[in-house]
Design a protein around this motif. Structure first.
Motif, PDB file in Angstrom:
ATOM      1  N   THR A 140       0.824  -1.208   0.000  1.00 22.19           N
ATOM      2  CA  THR A 140       0.000   0.000   0.000  1.00 22.19           C
ATOM      3  C   THR A 140       0.853   1.252   0.000  1.00 22.19           C
ATOM      4  OG1 THR A 140      -1.664  -1.219   1.265  1.00 22.19           O
ATOM      5  CG2 THR A 140      -1.923   1.162   1.132  1.00 22.19           C
ATOM      6  N   ILE A 141       1.979   1.215   0.696  1.00 21.13           N
ATOM      7  CA  ILE A 141       2.835   2.397   0.786  1.00 21.13           C
ATOM      8  C   ILE A 141       3.714   2.554  -0.450  1.00 21.13           C
ATOM      9  CG2 ILE A 141       4.723   3.465   2.092  1.00 21.13           C
ATOM     10  CD1 ILE A 141       3.570   2.244   4.601  1.00 21.13           C
ATOM     11  N   PHE A 142       4.245   1.447  -0.972  1.00 21.04           N
ATOM     12  CA  PHE A 142       5.245   1.538  -2.032  1.00 21.04           C
ATOM     13  C   PHE A 142       4.726   1.135  -3.412  1.00 21.04           C
ATOM     14  CE2 PHE A 142       7.673   0.800   1.906  1.00 21.04           C
ATOM     15  CZ  PHE A 142       8.465   1.937   1.893  1.00 21.04           C
ATOM     16  N   VAL A 143       3.865   0.126  -3.483  1.00 26.83           N
ATOM     17  CA  VAL A 143       3.420  -0.373  -4.784  1.00 26.83           C
ATOM     18  C   VAL A 143       2.229   0.424  -5.302  1.00 26.83           C
ATOM     19  CG1 VAL A 143       2.548  -2.382  -6.042  1.00 26.83           C
ATOM     20  CG2 VAL A 143       4.279  -2.671  -4.261  1.00 26.83           C
ATOM     21  N   GLY A 184      -0.069   5.827 -10.261  1.00 23.08           N
ATOM     22  CA  GLY A 184       0.532   6.853 -11.108  1.00 23.08           C
ATOM     23  C   GLY A 184       0.710   6.423 -12.548  1.00 23.08           C
ATOM     24  N   SER A 185       0.829   5.119 -12.781  1.00 27.47           N
ATOM     25  CA  SER A 185       1.071   4.637 -14.143  1.00 27.47           C
ATOM     26  C   SER A 185      -0.216   4.293 -14.892  1.00 27.47           C
ATOM     27  CB  SER A 185       1.972   3.405 -14.104  1.00 27.47           C
ATOM     28  OG  SER A 185       1.374   2.365 -13.348  1.00 27.47           O
ATOM     29  N   LEU A 186      -1.323   4.167 -14.179  1.00 26.32           N
ATOM     30  CA  LEU A 186      -2.601   3.826 -14.806  1.00 26.32           C
ATOM     31  C   LEU A 186      -3.596   4.963 -14.622  1.00 26.32           C
ATOM     32  CD1 LEU A 186      -3.007   0.136 -13.528  1.00 26.32           C
ATOM     33  CD2 LEU A 186      -2.122   0.876 -15.741  1.00 26.32           C
ATOM     34  N   SER A 187      -4.605   4.971 -15.464  1.00 27.79           N
ATOM     35  CA  SER A 187      -5.677   5.952 -15.290  1.00 27.79           C
ATOM     36  C   SER A 187      -6.507   5.579 -14.073  1.00 27.79           C
ATOM     37  CB  SER A 187      -6.567   5.993 -16.534  1.00 27.79           C
ATOM     38  OG  SER A 187      -7.261   4.759 -16.686  1.00 27.79           O
ATOM     39  N   GLU A 188      -7.275   6.540 -13.584  1.00 20.57           N
ATOM     40  CA  GLU A 188      -8.120   6.317 -12.413  1.00 20.57           C
ATOM     41  C   GLU A 188      -9.065   5.130 -12.643  1.00 20.57           C
ATOM     42  OE1 GLU A 188      -8.931   7.661  -8.509  1.00 20.57           O
ATOM     43  OE2 GLU A 188      -7.666   8.690  -9.945  1.00 20.57           O
TER      44      GLU A 188
END
Length: 538
Positions: free
Chosen positions: A344-347, A353-357
């Motif tokens: 949850t913190i790192f992945v 950030g790399s995918l759309s909402e």
């Protein structure tokens, strides 16, 4: 070089009304009012994205610390009774065949009163401020948490668990303050550390509850009569102390966030959204309705998993489980909680950030049914083996299932941020969090009850290889379907809104190439602004 209007406009022409203004300033005004401008020398578009969209504010971890401790204390209080509540009820004189009913009532009393009381804390925090209300609730949480350890009757147990649920404002206000302490650039990171704090508390709770219950003669001398007379006081002291620590940290580190919310309201209020005033207007606001339904269903799925996973691991293989020992199951649950925190913190921030909402949320929600499919697979792979002596392949498949499940948990973090984006205006923030907390409590209470009942039903089928023995997994997947439906409806609305905004931007701003055939030393830039005016720099 003067700035002159190329075509008539029905609006006043402030740029030509002051001929004394320098052309450089006028050009800069055009550049800052447009999303992009043409470089006069190259003729290529040069984006002028606002600074705030590129800059990510640092997450205020120090200010968030009291809220994280409070969230962890909430998980501790909810789950610490699970290892000993049945024995506690039995010691109170209840017949063994009735213990399950009364313990279920005691366990669900907290969630029931949370669902009822949560909506009242939003308006209260709006009137008196977030910080004082939260500190007062934390103090009361500590008192009621300790008092639970002095229970001697079934009804006192139910009443005090219900009293803890009446303090649901802790969860409501803490989530509201996370949204106000963070801004849009770092909100995902803020909720990425806040959301798993509940999981940490719920994971530590069974271990602490089982270890600290009935401590005299094991970890405390028999001469400590207080703990001999009240064998469940020590775990209650832990939950009460955790709430008190959160309250002290809030007094020292936590600022008031209500004023910031009000100032944001004055400067960023959307007139169309703010027309939905009051609680009735909030509930009628369709984007919030979609998020609310999805939030409740997602909590039902998530807490179904919290209930079924330990039950599946503990149940013998002949009844459809893995038959793990308490020690092995504790290690599995501990590893799963650690994986949750790490991912949850790192992945999650990287994935988000790399995918759309839309893609990210759909991926998270689909991961739940994908992970459920592994339950019968794990059972079939472990069936020939006894006890904890399982082959490496089983542990590998179990790890894959854990990863998929934790990706599914990312949906909770994402929905925490979507709630903030789906309200009519910032003035609704506390009320929206109160309502979502209440709906989440309904999901938390109903989901585990449903899935546990079906698991018990599936064990009544004689053959371990019959379809009825695996009925619970079919029901679990069916429970996931409403979340996918509501998410698809919500995300379609978001995609349409984004599409409309992009089309509006394209219509408001038009970028034309400068005339290369002009004399050397002169250039032209044509800009169409949202006031439908074109200017030419010559």
């Amino acid at each position: 070089m003067p700035l002159i209007q190329r075509q008539n406009s029905p609006l006043p022409r402030p740029l030509t009304a002051e001929p004394s203004c320098s052309s450089t300033t006028q050009i800069e005004n055009i550049r800052t009012s447009s999303p992009a401008y043409l470089s006069p020398s190259s003729g290529t578009p040069t984006p002028t994205t606002p600074t705030h969209s590129k800059h990510r504010s640092p997450v205020p971890y120090i200010k968030l610390l009291p809220l994280l401790v409070q969230r962890c204390a909430e998980g501790l209080t909810y789950a610490i009774v699970f290892p000993y509540i049945n024995q506690m009820i039995l010691d109170m004189g209840v017949e063994e065949r009735s213990v399950g009913v009364w313990s279920a009532i005691a366990e669900s009393a907290m969630m029931g009163t949370e669902a009822i009381s949560a909506p009242f804390y939003g308006p209260l925090a709006d009137i008196y401020g977030r910080r004082p209300v939260l500190i007062a609730l934390m103090s009361m949480w500590g008192v009621f948490g300790v008092a639970f350890g002095f229970c001697k009757t079934v009804w006192s147990t139910i009443i005090l668990r219900g009293a803890l649920g009446l303090l649901a404002g802790c969860g409501v206000i803490s989530r509201t303050m996370v949204g106000e302490l963070c801004d849009k650039s770092n909100r995902i990171q803020g909720f990425a550390v806040f959301s798993p704090a509940l999981t940490v508390g719920m994971t530590l709770a069974p271990v602490l509850g089982g270890f600290l219950a009935n401590p005299t003669g094991r970890i405390l001398p028999t001469s400590w009569r207080l703990f001999a007379d009240y064998p469940y006081l020590l775990p209650s002291l832990v939950t009460g102390l955790s709430a008190v620590i959160a309250g002290v940290l809030a007094i020292i580190l936590l600022p008031e966030t209500l004023q910031r919310s009000k100032s944001n309201t004055a400067s960023h209020r959307d007139p169309e959204k703010s027309s939905n005033s009051g609680l009735k207007g909030l509930l009628k606001y369709e984007p919030f309705q979609n998020v609310l339904l999805l939030y409740g269903m997602n909590n039902a799925v998530m807490f179904c998993w919290e209930a079924i996973y330990p039950l599946f691991g503990f149940t013998s293989k002949n009844l459809g489980g893995l038959g793990l020992s308490t020690q092995a199951l504790g290690l599995v649950l501990g590893f799963s909680a650690g994986l949750s925190i790490f991912m949850t913190i790192f992945v999650f921030p990287l994935l988000h950030g790399s995918l759309s909402e839309s893609t990210c949320l759909r991926l998270c929600l689909i991961s739940y049914p994908a992970a459920i499919v592994f339950f019968p697979i794990l059972w079939a792979m472990s069936y020939p083996y006894s006890g904890d002596d399982l082959p490496v392949s089983v542990w590998i498949v179990m790890s894959v299932q854990m990863v998929l499940r934790r990706i599914g948990d990312f949906a909770t973090t994402q929905l925490d941020t979507l709630v903030l984006d789906s309200i009519p205006g910032p003035e609704h923030l506390a009320s929206a969090n109160a309502i979502t907390f209440s709906v989440a409590a309904v999901g938390r209470a109903s989901g585990p009850f449903i899935i546990s009942w079906f698991f018990s039903l599936s064990t009544t089928f004689a053959s371990p290889f019959s379809a009825g023995r695996h009925l619970v997994w079919i029901i679990f997947i069916l429970i996931c379907i409403p979340s996918l439906y509501f998410a698809n409806r919500l995300l379609n609305d978001i995609d349409n809104e984004v599409k409309i905004e992009r089309e509006g931007e394209e219509e408001r701003y038009e970028l034309l190439n400068h005339n290369r055939g002009q004399e050397r030393g002169s250039s032209s830039i044509e800009v169409q602004g949202e006031d439908a005016m074109r200017y030419r720099v010559v």
